[in-house]
Design a protein around this motif. Structure first.
Motif, PDB file in Angstrom:
ATOM      1  N   CYS A 182      -0.013   3.793  -5.845  1.00  0.00           N
ATOM      2  CA  CYS A 182      -0.768   3.163  -4.771  1.00  0.00           C
ATOM      3  C   CYS A 182      -0.900   1.662  -4.994  1.00  0.00           C
ATOM      4  O   CYS A 182      -0.945   0.884  -4.056  1.00  0.00           O
ATOM      5  N   GLY A 183      -0.971   1.241  -6.235  1.00  0.00           N
ATOM      6  CA  GLY A 183      -1.075  -0.177  -6.543  1.00  0.00           C
ATOM      7  C   GLY A 183      -1.332  -0.388  -8.018  1.00  0.00           C
ATOM      8  O   GLY A 183      -1.710   0.542  -8.736  1.00  0.00           O
ATOM      9  N   VAL A 184      -1.102  -1.610  -8.482  1.00  0.00           N
ATOM     10  CA  VAL A 184      -1.426  -1.968  -9.856  1.00  0.00           C
ATOM     11  C   VAL A 184      -2.759  -2.696  -9.878  1.00  0.00           C
ATOM     12  O   VAL A 184      -3.371  -2.923  -8.832  1.00  0.00           O
ATOM     13  N   SER A 204      12.651  -1.520   6.782  1.00  0.00           N
ATOM     14  CA  SER A 204      13.156  -1.443   5.408  1.00  0.00           C
ATOM     15  C   SER A 204      13.710  -0.069   5.160  1.00  0.00           C
ATOM     16  O   SER A 204      13.129   0.930   5.584  1.00  0.00           O
ATOM     17  N   PRO A 205      14.851   0.054   4.488  1.00  0.00           N
ATOM     18  CA  PRO A 205      15.425   1.369   4.243  1.00  0.00           C
ATOM     19  C   PRO A 205      14.616   2.209   3.275  1.00  0.00           C
ATOM     20  O   PRO A 205      14.834   3.392   3.165  1.00  0.00           O
ATOM     21  N   SER A 206      13.694   1.617   2.543  1.00  0.00           N
ATOM     22  CA  SER A 206      12.874   2.386   1.612  1.00  0.00           C
ATOM     23  C   SER A 206      11.534   1.685   1.438  1.00  0.00           C
ATOM     24  O   SER A 206      11.317   0.991   0.471  1.00  0.00           O
ATOM     25  N   PRO A 207      10.637   1.821   2.409  1.00  0.00           N
ATOM     26  CA  PRO A 207       9.421   1.010   2.409  1.00  0.00           C
ATOM     27  C   PRO A 207       8.507   1.239   1.226  1.00  0.00           C
ATOM     28  O   PRO A 207       7.719   0.383   0.889  1.00  0.00           O
ATOM     29  N   GLY A 208       8.586   2.380   0.578  1.00  0.00           N
ATOM     30  CA  GLY A 208       7.657   2.653  -0.497  1.00  0.00           C
ATOM     31  C   GLY A 208       8.176   2.350  -1.886  1.00  0.00           C
ATOM     32  O   GLY A 208       7.415   2.274  -2.828  1.00  0.00           O
ATOM     33  N   LEU A 209       9.489   2.189  -2.039  1.00  0.00           N
ATOM     34  CA  LEU A 209      10.079   2.122  -3.372  1.00  0.00           C
ATOM     35  C   LEU A 209       9.586   0.940  -4.179  1.00  0.00           C
ATOM     36  O   LEU A 209       9.218   1.056  -5.342  1.00  0.00           O
ATOM     37  N   TRP A 210       9.555  -0.251  -3.547  1.00  0.00           N
ATOM     38  CA  TRP A 210       9.174  -1.451  -4.283  1.00  0.00           C
ATOM     39  C   TRP A 210       7.738  -1.856  -3.997  1.00  0.00           C
ATOM     40  O   TRP A 210       7.345  -2.981  -4.276  1.00  0.00           O
ATOM     41  N   SER A 211       6.948  -0.941  -3.443  1.00  0.00           N
ATOM     42  CA  SER A 211       5.630  -1.336  -2.945  1.00  0.00           C
ATOM     43  C   SER A 211       4.806  -2.076  -3.980  1.00  0.00           C
ATOM     44  O   SER A 211       4.482  -3.243  -3.807  1.00  0.00           O
ATOM     45  N   SER A 212       4.469  -1.423  -5.057  1.00  0.00           N
ATOM     46  CA  SER A 212       3.612  -2.068  -6.052  1.00  0.00           C
ATOM     47  C   SER A 212       4.371  -3.114  -6.837  1.00  0.00           C
ATOM     48  O   SER A 212       3.869  -4.195  -7.094  1.00  0.00           O
ATOM     49  N   PHE A 213       5.600  -2.791  -7.190  1.00  0.00           N
ATOM     50  CA  PHE A 213       6.356  -3.713  -8.034  1.00  0.00           C
ATOM     51  C   PHE A 213       6.591  -5.035  -7.313  1.00  0.00           C
ATOM     52  O   PHE A 213       6.361  -6.107  -7.858  1.00  0.00           O
ATOM     53  N   SER A 214       7.062  -4.961  -6.060  1.00  0.00           N
ATOM     54  CA  SER A 214       7.348  -6.189  -5.327  1.00  0.00           C
ATOM     55  C   SER A 214       6.084  -6.994  -5.107  1.00  0.00           C
ATOM     56  O   SER A 214       6.084  -8.211  -5.202  1.00  0.00           O
ATOM     57  N   SER A 215       4.997  -6.303  -4.829  1.00  0.00           N
ATOM     58  CA  SER A 215       3.735  -7.013  -4.636  1.00  0.00           C
ATOM     59  C   SER A 215       3.284  -7.710  -5.906  1.00  0.00           C
ATOM     60  O   SER A 215       2.883  -8.861  -5.885  1.00  0.00           O
ATOM     61  N   CYS A 227      -2.995   2.446 -10.084  1.00  0.00           N
ATOM     62  CA  CYS A 227      -3.689   3.519  -9.380  1.00  0.00           C
ATOM     63  C   CYS A 227      -2.665   4.383  -8.670  1.00  0.00           C
ATOM     64  O   CYS A 227      -1.688   3.869  -8.095  1.00  0.00           O
ATOM     65  N   GLN A 228      -2.898   5.681  -8.706  1.00  0.00           N
ATOM     66  CA  GLN A 228      -2.035   6.626  -8.022  1.00  0.00           C
ATOM     67  C   GLN A 228      -2.886   7.482  -7.084  1.00  0.00           C
ATOM     68  O   GLN A 228      -4.037   7.782  -7.366  1.00  0.00           O
ATOM     69  N   CYS A 229      -2.281   7.853  -5.985  1.00  0.00           N
ATOM     70  CA  CYS A 229      -2.958   8.637  -4.964  1.00  0.00           C
ATOM     71  C   CYS A 229      -2.349  10.031  -4.914  1.00  0.00           C
ATOM     72  O   CYS A 229      -1.118  10.172  -4.905  1.00  0.00           O
ATOM     73  N   PHE A 230      -3.198  11.034  -4.886  1.00  0.00           N
ATOM     74  CA  PHE A 230      -2.690  12.398  -4.777  1.00  0.00           C
ATOM     75  C   PHE A 230      -2.207  12.634  -3.358  1.00  0.00           C
ATOM     76  O   PHE A 230      -2.923  12.384  -2.383  1.00  0.00           O
ATOM     77  N   THR A 231      -0.999  13.089  -3.238  1.00  0.00           N
ATOM     78  CA  THR A 231      -0.431  13.375  -1.930  1.00  0.00           C
ATOM     79  C   THR A 231       0.342  14.675  -2.008  1.00  0.00           C
ATOM     80  O   THR A 231       0.936  14.990  -3.041  1.00  0.00           O
ATOM     81  N   SER A 247       0.845  -1.191   0.000  1.00  0.00           N
ATOM     82  CA  SER A 247       0.000   0.000   0.000  1.00  0.00           C
ATOM     83  C   SER A 247       0.874   1.232   0.000  1.00  0.00           C
ATOM     84  O   SER A 247       2.058   1.180   0.278  1.00  0.00           O
ATOM     85  N   CYS A 248       0.263   2.371  -0.291  1.00  0.00           N
ATOM     86  CA  CYS A 248       1.021   3.616  -0.366  1.00  0.00           C
ATOM     87  C   CYS A 248       1.508   4.011   1.019  1.00  0.00           C
ATOM     88  O   CYS A 248       0.810   3.860   2.013  1.00  0.00           O
ATOM     89  N   VAL A 249       2.689   4.545   1.090  1.00  0.00           N
ATOM     90  CA  VAL A 249       3.177   5.113   2.335  1.00  0.00           C
ATOM     91  C   VAL A 249       2.748   6.564   2.349  1.00  0.00           C
ATOM     92  O   VAL A 249       3.158   7.346   1.501  1.00  0.00           O
ATOM     93  N   ARG A 250       1.922   6.909   3.246  1.00  0.00           N
ATOM     94  CA  ARG A 250       1.330   8.232   3.250  1.00  0.00           C
ATOM     95  C   ARG A 250       1.723   9.000   4.506  1.00  0.00           C
ATOM     96  O   ARG A 250       2.100   8.438   5.522  1.00  0.00           O
ATOM     97  N   GLY A 251       1.589  10.282   4.463  1.00  0.00           N
ATOM     98  CA  GLY A 251       1.844  11.101   5.632  1.00  0.00           C
ATOM     99  C   GLY A 251       1.824  12.563   5.247  1.00  0.00           C
ATOM    100  O   GLY A 251       2.331  12.938   4.200  1.00  0.00           O
TER     101      GLY A 251
END
Length: 846
Positions: free
Chosen positions: A170-172, A249-260, A223-227, A18-22
């Motif tokens: 956000c996800g594929v 993880s040193p970069s929790p968002g980088l491989w989010s969609s791809f790794s999933s 899908c992309q999320c506006f942030t 999922s997207c890392v948001r904040g």
């Protein structure tokens, strides 16, 4: 019977799925220290000046299976406060230069600075893609040659004016994700987008039915999320530290969609530790290691803040190709006056050089495009310039070989390559004797690649023993250029052989990243004559490149470790008594009848007898196949320039019994009419028909697979790609290369990830011995049988697993490691002990 490919196991993990948001403001750290400078203990440095082959049939048919559909990845609980107890740095503070717009008082402790260095170093060496590394190389060049305040100002302008910078992946398709803003868009970066508002932070499935329209048919949508994009480098640095502190993880968002999407969600976190060896086989990985050293030692805090901002831009938008062009264009314009100088001190024509001003080049200094400088190359060829004197300053190209022997660089008398050269010279006679075709065999070395060429040739012979060969043309930053870049990086990363990339025409400008790869050799040829498909340049590049054993790759392919075995296999299978090319069997038979698979694409432009199933035009060859290859090419040429005339060709009917030397001694004794027919429209069609005419019977296992099949195993039929005539039980399939990798971002990420996973420490980019004895793929006539016997490390099995073929050993399985081709026998229990991150399905294979 066909083997069943590996299947990746889905592992749920919220950080990766999922997207890392904040909120940007909430990610800032307000500390009690006074304003100051982050410089890692070195304040004195603070202000130092810083194109593939077009589809032959309907494009939908060339994509037999879409990338895998994803289920809800689930969530996991992973926390790590990452407290740094051993702080060796004194406290350091934020830059004192041009103040951030809103938080000039923000400060960072020494522990946080140390964490930032660690995080950015791990990001580059373990998680960044090849193209991301390329972007950071340009960024470092910018820092080294431009005042830091100016870099910050221009980078701010680039990021904040990028309309896509605020949209985070956000996800594929079929992924579940959440979006804190509630603003979602669905589509593809190279197509268009559909917008939708949802409830903020609500779990949402990214699927077509939610949007009602397919805006990118045949392509994996996302899908992309506006942030809210971080608007300041200081905020970016603090956010990197904060997000790292709450994740393991040193970069929790980088491989989010791809790794999933590739079933590697949980496994991706293990990559933070990297391969077991410190060897870095790929040029990009070596560059990443150098950048990591800079980050850990001499980079100032202010530079690290800017790098954090750049990283956030890259990771958020995910559009690395577009960002790379923006950065390269901008950086080139900033450093050109300082760096782009010819040897005589003059300024080059930068429109002719790689990049946008990062360096001078022979074409720019000479003021001529490569083929426009051909006359000078001809004159130097006639003068018999020694190999060591090739490509002096301002020399754009050097002629290597042509129809004119007096201008060609020939092997020394008595050299083993003299045989290959003699066969080539005799093979091209019917092409060279036609005036309109006389320059169609001229091949030039692009002088920017002279070091690579000298590395792979000798004074005694400039034939290359083994090489991959590809071809390209067109405009700068075309789809084909991006595809070719991924292909070259794949070969650079996993192969010990060179790759020759033949460019057709003068329009194409080589990208600067190609120059850094020691096994990439770029050559040029004149455009093909009018009336012939661009894809017949494939044959021209195979003929003129002068390799003893070659493997042709289209630009939309990637290779894996172990694919070098194709050279030994080609040496074994293509020889004096089998002088034809070999192609991998196609996923379509092209002769099926309803209701057979793909019956609607049956090939009806040939009524003769077919000696084997339709092959895919990714051939391998040796110099023994040059007479056949040249006869076919000559027939196609003459049907265009001399239609209706008689053509003499070699009679190969006795090749299997008397050998090619006997055929050559007999001369061209067969008659053929040069007449354009439907099977001559494209390279693949003509190759297949020409092989059938000679009753050729060998083709390779299906090794050039759609990239989606590497993870689609859970839904593959046991009789995959079967037909009723040749392979009723399905095709034999091996996972050593990918085809149809046209989506640059996905291919860049996939190759980068797999390179890091697979690499086991064997030294790459080494020059091969004169005689290469690798065990290779074995292919028998009529019935294909795949066997690969390289020995893996146990880590290889742990990391990837692979397809399984059952043997007749009761209770044991043959585990074939993807990319290594290992046949390692283990028991069912032993396989469980390996804890493979894959589901290994199996079936019987004869």
């Amino acid at each position: 019977m066909a083997t069943v490919p590996q299947v990746l196991e889905e592992h749920g993990n919220a950080d990766f799925a999922s997207c890392v948001r904040g909120d940007a403001a909430s990610s800032q750290q307000q500390l009690d220290e006074p304003d100051g400078l982050i410089n890692g203990g070195n304040p004195s440095q603070e202000d130092q000046g810083g194109g593939s082959r077009a589809a032959r049939i309907d494009s939908k048919a060339d994509r037999p299976r879409s990338p895998p559909k994803l289920s809800d990845p689930g969530r996991s609980k992973n926390t790590n406060n990452n407290n740094n107890k051993n702080n060796k740095d004194n406290k350091a503070f934020l830059p004192a230069g041009p103040p951030p717009p809103s938080d000039a008082s923000t400060s960072m402790t020494g522990d946080q600075l140390k964490q930032l260095r660690t995080t950015l170093g791990l990001w580059l060496t373990k998680l960044a893609t090849f193209e991301t590394i390329n972007i950071v190389v340009d960024f470092r060049l910018w820092l080294d040659n431009t005042p830091l305040a100016e870099v910050e100002e221009r980078l701010r302008d680039l990021i904040l004016k990028d309309s896509d910078s605020a949209w985070a992946l956000c996800g594929v398709e079929d992924d579940w994700c959440t979006c804190s803003s509630g603003q979602i868009r669905y589509g593809h970066p190279e197509k268009t987008w559909l917008n939708k508002n949802i409830t903020p932070n609500e779990r949402f499935q990214c699927k077509l039915s939610a949007f009602g329209k397919d805006v990118a048919v045949g392509t994996l949508k996302q899908c992309q999320c506006f942030t809210e994009m971080v608007k300041d480098p200081v905020q970016a640095a603090m956010k990197v530290v904060k997000e790292t502190a709450r994740s393991d993880s040193p970069s929790p968002g980088l491989w989010s969609s791809f790794s999933s999407s590739f079933g590697l969600a949980s496994h991706a976190k293990k990559l933070a530790g990297g391969p077991s060896s410190t060897e870095t086989p790929a040029t990009s990985l070596r560059l990443a290691a150098d950048l990591s050293d800079w980050i850990a030692t001499t980079a100032t805090g202010r530079e690290l803040a800017l790098l954090s901002w750049l990283r956030m831009w890259i990771d958020t938008s995910g559009q690395r190709g577009r960002i790379s062009v923006k950065m390269s264009t901008h950086v080139g314009s900033m450093v050109a006056a300082k760096l782009a100088k010819c040897e005589d001190g003059s300024s080059p024509d930068l429109s002719l050089c790689p990049g946008y001003g990062q360096r001078a080049c022979p074409a720019g200094c000479a003021g001529k495009r490569p083929l426009a400088a051909a006359q000078e190359a001809y004159e130097r060829a006639l003068a018999k310039v020694k190999r060591k004197d090739l490509c002096p300053p301002k020399q754009v190209t050097e002629l290597l070989w042509s129809c004119d022997k007096a201008k060609s660089r020939m092997p020394k008398e008595g050299h083993p390559d003299e045989e290959a050269q003699g066969i080539l010279d005799k093979s091209v006679e019917t092409i060279c004797e036609v005036d309109k075709l006389s320059n169609q065999m001229d091949i030039f070395l692009e002088c920017g690649f002279i070091e690579q060429y000298l590395r792979w040739t000798t004074d005694d012979s400039e034939w290359i023993p083994e090489a991959y060969v590809s071809y390209v043309g067109g405009k700068r930053h075309s789809t084909y250029e991006w595809q070719a870049t991924n292909l070259l990086r794949a070969v650079d990363a996993v192969s010990t052989r060179p790759i020759i990339l033949v460019i057709f025409g003068d329009e194409f400008i080589t990208p600067p990243s190609w120059l850094t790869m020691p096994n990439v050799i770029v050559m040029r040829m004149f455009p093909i004559i009018k009336g012939m498909s661009f894809n017949f340049n494939k044959m021209r590049s195979m003929i003129a490149s002068r390799v003893r054993v070659g493997v042709q790759l289209d630009t939309d392919q990637l290779i894996a470790p172990g694919f070098d075995n194709m050279f030994a296999g080609t040496r074994r299978e293509i020889h004096e008594f089998y002088p034809w090319i070999m192609m991998p069997v196609h996923w379509m038979s092209r002769e099926g009848k309803k209701p057979e698979p793909y019956w609607e694409y049956a090939f009806r432009s040939w009524n003769g007898v077919r000696s084997m199933r339709w092959g895919h035009a990714h051939p391998t060859w040796s110099y023994w196949a040059l007479p056949w290859l040249c006869d076919m090419t000559s027939e196609r040429y003459r049907s265009t320039v001399r239609p209706g005339t008689e053509l003499k060709v070699f009679d190969f009917s006795e090749a299997r019994t008397k050998g090619l030397k006997h055929i050559l001694d007999q001369g061209r004794s067969a008659d053929r009419k040069a007449k354009t027919t439907a099977f001559m429209n494209e390279d693949e069609d003509m190759m297949n028909v020409a092989l059938w005419r000679d009753t050729a019977t060998k083709d390779w296992c299906k090794y050039d697979l759609e990239w989606g099949l590497f993870t689609d195993g859970r839904v593959l039929a046991s009789t995959m790609y079967h037909d009723l005539k040749w392979y009723p039980d399905g095709l034999p399939i091996i996972f050593t290369s990918m085809h149809n990798t046209k989506a640059f971002e996905s291919a860049d990420a996939l190759m980068s990830l797999l390179t890091g996973v697979i690499w086991s420490g064997r030294r790459r980019n080494a020059k091969p011995a004169a005689a290469i004895q690798d065990t290779a793929l074995s292919v028998h006539e009529k019935k294909l049988h795949c066997e690969m016997t390289l020995q893996p490390s146990r880590e290889d099995v742990l990391l990837l697993g692979a397809q399984i073929r059952h043997s007749n050993l009761v209770g044991r399985e043959v585990v074939q490691v993807w990319g290594r081709g290992t046949s390692e026998i283990v028991t069912h229990e032993e396989r469980q002990d390996l804890h493979l991150p894959l589901k290994l399905l199996s079936r019987r294979a004869t």
